[in-house]
Design a protein around this motif. Structure first.
Motif, PDB file in Angstrom:
ATOM      1  N   GLN A 113      49.136  37.074  29.413  1.00  0.00           N
ATOM      2  CA  GLN A 113      48.392  36.156  29.911  1.00  0.00           C
ATOM      3  C   GLN A 113      46.714  36.892  30.261  1.00  0.00           C
ATOM      4  O   GLN A 113      45.707  36.365  29.989  1.00  0.00           O
ATOM      5  CB  GLN A 113      48.714  35.605  31.381  1.00  0.00           C
ATOM      6  CG  GLN A 113      47.741  34.794  31.949  1.00  0.00           C
ATOM      7  CD  GLN A 113      48.238  34.147  33.143  1.00  0.00           C
ATOM      8  OE1 GLN A 113      49.294  34.585  33.595  1.00  0.00           O
ATOM      9  NE2 GLN A 113      47.732  33.123  33.984  1.00  0.00           N
ATOM     10  N   SER A 114      46.927  38.189  30.673  1.00  0.00           N
ATOM     11  CA  SER A 114      45.682  38.798  30.749  1.00  0.00           C
ATOM     12  C   SER A 114      44.874  39.119  29.433  1.00  0.00           C
ATOM     13  O   SER A 114      43.642  39.029  29.214  1.00  0.00           O
ATOM     14  CB  SER A 114      46.012  40.284  31.408  1.00  0.00           C
ATOM     15  OG  SER A 114      44.746  40.881  31.499  1.00  0.00           O
ATOM     16  N   SER A 167      43.321  35.871  28.355  1.00  0.00           N
ATOM     17  CA  SER A 167      42.081  35.761  29.323  1.00  0.00           C
ATOM     18  C   SER A 167      41.069  36.518  29.040  1.00  0.00           C
ATOM     19  O   SER A 167      39.711  36.033  28.698  1.00  0.00           O
ATOM     20  CB  SER A 167      42.616  36.058  30.744  1.00  0.00           C
ATOM     21  OG  SER A 167      41.495  35.768  31.525  1.00  0.00           O
ATOM     22  N   ASP A 168      41.089  37.972  28.650  1.00  0.00           N
ATOM     23  CA  ASP A 168      39.939  38.760  28.150  1.00  0.00           C
ATOM     24  C   ASP A 168      39.546  38.230  26.874  1.00  0.00           C
ATOM     25  O   ASP A 168      38.451  38.088  26.734  1.00  0.00           O
ATOM     26  CB  ASP A 168      40.767  40.291  27.863  1.00  0.00           C
ATOM     27  CG  ASP A 168      40.938  40.660  29.242  1.00  0.00           C
ATOM     28  OD1 ASP A 168      40.481  40.338  30.529  1.00  0.00           O
ATOM     29  OD2 ASP A 168      41.272  41.884  29.307  1.00  0.00           O
ATOM     30  N   LEU A 219      39.307  35.072  25.829  1.00  0.00           N
ATOM     31  CA  LEU A 219      38.586  33.782  26.343  1.00  0.00           C
ATOM     32  C   LEU A 219      37.098  34.222  26.872  1.00  0.00           C
ATOM     33  O   LEU A 219      36.168  33.734  26.546  1.00  0.00           O
ATOM     34  CB  LEU A 219      39.410  33.164  27.203  1.00  0.00           C
ATOM     35  CG  LEU A 219      40.724  32.273  26.525  1.00  0.00           C
ATOM     36  CD1 LEU A 219      41.252  31.626  27.610  1.00  0.00           C
ATOM     37  CD2 LEU A 219      39.905  31.196  25.505  1.00  0.00           C
ATOM     38  N   ASP A 220      37.241  35.341  27.549  1.00  0.00           N
ATOM     39  CA  ASP A 220      36.021  35.658  28.249  1.00  0.00           C
ATOM     40  C   ASP A 220      35.139  36.278  27.016  1.00  0.00           C
ATOM     41  O   ASP A 220      33.813  36.154  27.378  1.00  0.00           O
ATOM     42  CB  ASP A 220      36.261  36.965  29.151  1.00  0.00           C
ATOM     43  CG  ASP A 220      36.865  36.285  30.602  1.00  0.00           C
ATOM     44  OD1 ASP A 220      36.808  35.253  31.004  1.00  0.00           O
ATOM     45  OD2 ASP A 220      37.456  37.175  31.276  1.00  0.00           O
ATOM     46  N   ARG A 242      33.602  33.223  25.871  1.00  0.00           N
ATOM     47  CA  ARG A 242      32.630  32.665  26.695  1.00  0.00           C
ATOM     48  C   ARG A 242      31.159  33.716  26.677  1.00  0.00           C
ATOM     49  O   ARG A 242      30.123  33.110  26.767  1.00  0.00           O
ATOM     50  CB  ARG A 242      33.208  32.667  28.239  1.00  0.00           C
ATOM     51  CG  ARG A 242      34.148  31.660  28.192  1.00  0.00           C
ATOM     52  CD  ARG A 242      34.734  31.464  29.650  1.00  0.00           C
ATOM     53  NE  ARG A 242      35.768  30.614  29.816  1.00  0.00           N
ATOM     54  CZ  ARG A 242      36.967  30.973  30.062  1.00  0.00           C
ATOM     55  NH1 ARG A 242      37.235  32.413  30.127  1.00  0.00           N
ATOM     56  NH2 ARG A 242      38.052  30.269  29.888  1.00  0.00           N
ATOM     57  N   GLU A 296      35.779  38.889  40.884  1.00  0.00           N
ATOM     58  CA  GLU A 296      36.871  38.932  39.612  1.00  0.00           C
ATOM     59  C   GLU A 296      36.539  39.799  38.410  1.00  0.00           C
ATOM     60  O   GLU A 296      37.321  40.520  37.720  1.00  0.00           O
ATOM     61  CB  GLU A 296      37.462  37.610  39.253  1.00  0.00           C
ATOM     62  CG  GLU A 296      38.089  36.792  40.466  1.00  0.00           C
ATOM     63  CD  GLU A 296      39.171  37.484  40.856  1.00  0.00           C
ATOM     64  OE1 GLU A 296      40.253  37.996  40.039  1.00  0.00           O
ATOM     65  OE2 GLU A 296      39.489  37.855  42.187  1.00  0.00           O
ATOM     66  N   ARG A 297      35.334  39.698  37.929  1.00  0.00           N
ATOM     67  CA  ARG A 297      34.726  40.471  36.956  1.00  0.00           C
ATOM     68  C   ARG A 297      34.911  41.935  37.199  1.00  0.00           C
ATOM     69  O   ARG A 297      34.909  42.748  36.291  1.00  0.00           O
ATOM     70  CB  ARG A 297      33.430  40.052  36.482  1.00  0.00           C
ATOM     71  CG  ARG A 297      33.320  38.541  36.226  1.00  0.00           C
ATOM     72  CD  ARG A 297      33.893  37.977  34.765  1.00  0.00           C
ATOM     73  NE  ARG A 297      34.098  36.843  34.820  1.00  0.00           N
ATOM     74  CZ  ARG A 297      34.979  35.960  34.136  1.00  0.00           C
ATOM     75  NH1 ARG A 297      36.058  36.702  33.839  1.00  0.00           N
ATOM     76  NH2 ARG A 297      34.924  34.934  34.051  1.00  0.00           N
ATOM     77  N   GLN A 356      38.200  43.269  37.047  1.00  0.00           N
ATOM     78  CA  GLN A 356      38.382  43.400  35.528  1.00  0.00           C
ATOM     79  C   GLN A 356      38.049  44.525  34.717  1.00  0.00           C
ATOM     80  O   GLN A 356      38.729  45.059  33.876  1.00  0.00           O
ATOM     81  CB  GLN A 356      38.008  41.953  34.798  1.00  0.00           C
ATOM     82  CG  GLN A 356      38.388  41.838  33.244  1.00  0.00           C
ATOM     83  CD  GLN A 356      37.710  40.537  32.724  1.00  0.00           C
ATOM     84  OE1 GLN A 356      36.758  40.118  33.423  1.00  0.00           O
ATOM     85  NE2 GLN A 356      38.448  39.954  31.661  1.00  0.00           N
TER      86      GLN A 356
END
Length: 139
Positions: free
Chosen positions: A2-3, A6-7, A9-10, A13, A66-67, A70
């Motif tokens: 999942q991480s 998510s990375d 997808l970031d 973005r 959160e960032r 990360q």
């Protein structure tokens, strides 16, 4: 997994200018404690000593929590991954007139000098065969 998703997808973005951030004041010591907690289990498995070093009188950090976690989690995770058993990983924050400086230091083997220009290439890792390594420019 999942991480990782998510990375990725970031990254999408960021490239499209759609990454949202929510900055807030936060104590640096608390942020580092949370970041160290993210890698504590992996470090304990290898008996790696985790340390944080803060200079005195650090102002609160104005950043997206959160960032920030990360980024610190990725740096600390890599340090733990490449540090041999019974090694040491230190996260440090210093302050001067230009601002705050975060650093992560470990007792791992380091990066071969000729690979240093590639460390910011997307998805590149030391040991990646040249034919598989992306040819993107360093940031």
């Amino acid at each position: 997994m999942q991480s990782l998703v998510s990375d990725l997808l970031d990254v999408t973005r960021i490239e499209s200018g759609q990454l949202s951030i929510a900055p807030e004041d936060m104590p640096i010591g608390t942020l580092l404690d949370e970041a160290l907690e993210l890698v504590a289990a992996a470090a304990a498995e290898k008996r790696i000593r985790l340390e944080k070093v803060l200079t005195a009188n650090l102002p609160p950090l104005w950043a997206d929590r959160e960032r920030s976690l990360q980024v610190l989690g990725n740096l600390l995770g890599n340090a733990v991954k490449f540090t041999p058993a019974e090694g040491r990983v230190v996260v440090r924050v210093d302050s001067d007139e230009s601002g705050l400086a975060f650093s992560v230091e470990d007792t791992g083997p380091g990066i071969v000098r000729e690979h240093l220009p590639r460390v910011f290439d997307r998805f590149w890792q030391e040991g990646t065969p040249p034919s598989l390594a992306p040819a993107s420019a360093c940031l």
